[in-house]
Design a protein around this motif. Structure first.
Motif, short mmCIF file in Angstrom:
data_model
loop_
_atom_site.label_atom_id
_atom_site.label_comp_id
_atom_site.label_asym_id
_atom_site.label_seq_id
_atom_site.Cartn_x
_atom_site.Cartn_y
_atom_site.Cartn_z
N MET A 124 0.83 -1.21 0.00
CA MET A 124 0.00 0.00 0.00
C MET A 124 0.86 1.26 0.00
O MET A 124 1.79 1.39 0.79
CB MET A 124 -0.93 -0.01 1.23
CG MET A 124 -2.02 1.05 1.21
SD MET A 124 -3.15 0.88 2.65
CE MET A 124 -4.03 -0.63 2.22
N THR A 151 -2.08 6.31 0.85
CA THR A 151 -3.27 5.50 1.06
C THR A 151 -3.28 4.95 2.48
O THR A 151 -4.32 4.94 3.15
CB THR A 151 -3.33 4.34 0.05
OG1 THR A 151 -3.23 4.87 -1.27
CG2 THR A 151 -4.61 3.54 0.19
N ALA A 155 -6.38 5.89 4.66
CA ALA A 155 -7.22 4.74 4.97
C ALA A 155 -7.05 4.33 6.43
O ALA A 155 -8.02 3.93 7.08
CB ALA A 155 -6.88 3.58 4.05
N SER A 175 -5.11 -1.13 -4.20
CA SER A 175 -5.96 -0.96 -3.03
C SER A 175 -7.26 -1.74 -3.25
O SER A 175 -8.11 -1.32 -4.03
CB SER A 175 -6.25 0.52 -2.79
OG SER A 175 -5.07 1.21 -2.45
#
Length: 212
Positions: free
Chosen positions: A127, A131, A135, A202
């Motif tokens: 990742m 992100t 996230a 993702s």
């Protein structure tokens, strides 16, 4: 559980932030020494400490490698990670954006060769740090049962030690993500590393499970 993070660039610092936000203690290390981490420690507060890599490995219950792959071999004396869960979150490139040719072996298999006493798990490498930051913050804010099953973004675990993968999966869950097992260190690790189909994608838990 105290998590050691070796490598405090953008991805390592981001991981440290969301670990602390999730209630974990962290000990950080980098190539330039603990003094360089003073601003990050001031941000993270009393749950975070800093040490040199060997000291961080000794103080941590679980260790995450977030350094350039080329520096992994010889980074630590193998005995300091004997029987410890060692998360290989590194990515092997031969040049900008070019996956390294490892002769058909997974990069984490080589890490396991270099640290034969460690319980190596490939994880936390797929990742992008932006992100992870967004996230992670969103997931932590909404976790505790409010996100529907399957909607959380997936982080993957690959390894040959089921208990070690279970421990890493627990941390992934604490961070608000879904832990998805991709299998043994060889085949599962290759899925995650640069050039593999799960790298820098993702996917939600439902999407990842459907793909697998």
């Amino acid at each position: 559980m105290r998590t050691g993070v070796i490598g405090t660039g953008r991805i390592g610092s981001t991981l440290a932030r969301i670990l602390v936000a999730a209630g974990h203690e962290v000990v950080l290390a980098n190539a330039t020494g603990p003094e360089s981490l003073a601003p990050l420690l001031a941000e993270l507060g009393p749950a975070a400490g800093a040490a040199r890599p060997v000291e961080a490995a000794g103080r941590a219950d679980l260790l995450v490698l977030m350094v350039p792959y080329a520096s992994v071999r010889g980074l630590l004396p193998p005995h300091v990670v004997q029987d410890k869960v060692l998360v290989d979150a590194t990515n092997a490139f031969s040049g900008p954006g070019t996956p390294a040719d490892l002769g058909g072996r997974g990069s984490s298999e080589l890490v396991a060769d270099w640290y034969p006493g460690a319980r190596v798990v490939k994880s936390l490498n797929t990742m992008h740090y932006e992100t992870l930051a967004v996230a992670g913050g969103t997931s932590l804010a909404k976790l505790r049962g409010s996100k529907a099953a399957g909607e959380r973004l997936a982080h993957y675990t690959a390894g040959d030690d089921p208990k070690a993968k279970e421990i890493v999966a627990g941390i992934i869950t604490d961070l608000g993500f879904a832990a998805v097992d991709t299998g043994p260190l060889h085949s599962g690790g290759i899925l995650q590393q640069p050039g593999g189909p799960l790298f820098n994608r993702s996917l939600t838990e439902a999407q990842a499970l459907a793909w697998i």
